[in-house]
Design a protein around this motif. Sequence first.
Motif, PDB file in Angstrom:
ATOM      1  N   ASP A 226       1.201   7.224   6.108  1.00 24.87           N
ATOM      2  CA  ASP A 226       1.343   6.723   4.529  1.00 24.87           C
ATOM      3  C   ASP A 226       2.754   6.515   3.973  1.00 24.87           C
ATOM      4  N   VAL A 227       3.911   6.735   4.678  1.00 25.80           N
ATOM      5  CA  VAL A 227       4.928   6.512   4.104  1.00 25.80           C
ATOM      6  C   VAL A 227       5.871   5.191   4.848  1.00 25.80           C
ATOM      7  N   CYS A 228       5.183   4.921   5.628  1.00 21.48           N
ATOM      8  CA  CYS A 228       5.791   3.632   6.120  1.00 21.48           C
ATOM      9  C   CYS A 228       5.964   2.588   5.010  1.00 21.48           C
ATOM     10  N   PRO A 229       7.188   1.948   4.926  1.00 18.47           N
ATOM     11  CA  PRO A 229       7.499   0.930   3.534  1.00 18.47           C
ATOM     12  C   PRO A 229       6.449  -0.178   3.969  1.00 18.47           C
ATOM     13  N   VAL A 230       6.330  -0.626   4.967  1.00 17.13           N
ATOM     14  CA  VAL A 230       5.427  -1.855   5.281  1.00 17.13           C
ATOM     15  C   VAL A 230       4.180  -1.758   5.921  1.00 17.13           C
ATOM     16  N   SER A 231       3.767  -0.462   5.941  1.00 17.97           N
ATOM     17  CA  SER A 231       2.435  -0.071   6.263  1.00 17.97           C
ATOM     18  C   SER A 231       2.029  -0.683   7.836  1.00 17.97           C
TER      19      SER A 231
END
Length: 63
Positions: free
Chosen positions: A53-58
Amino acid sequence: MAKEAWVDQDVCISCGLCVDNIPEAFRFADNGKAECYDSGGASEEEIQNNAIDVCPVSCIHWR
Ligand code: SF4
């Protein structure tokens, strides 16, 4: 079987967030991109909330 997380390394920008948040499951591979080396190292909830949920590039997904 438990769900397994994997990192799409073509998309990962090596920001380090998943590795910092959950070193029990994520690390940097030799190519400098993150990889999930042990999905069982953290709970599914922890991986979902503190990596996926926090990965900036999903780019972290469940198989
Ligand atoms: S949080 Fe996402 S972009 Fe950052 S290192 Fe992990 S997989 Fe790569």
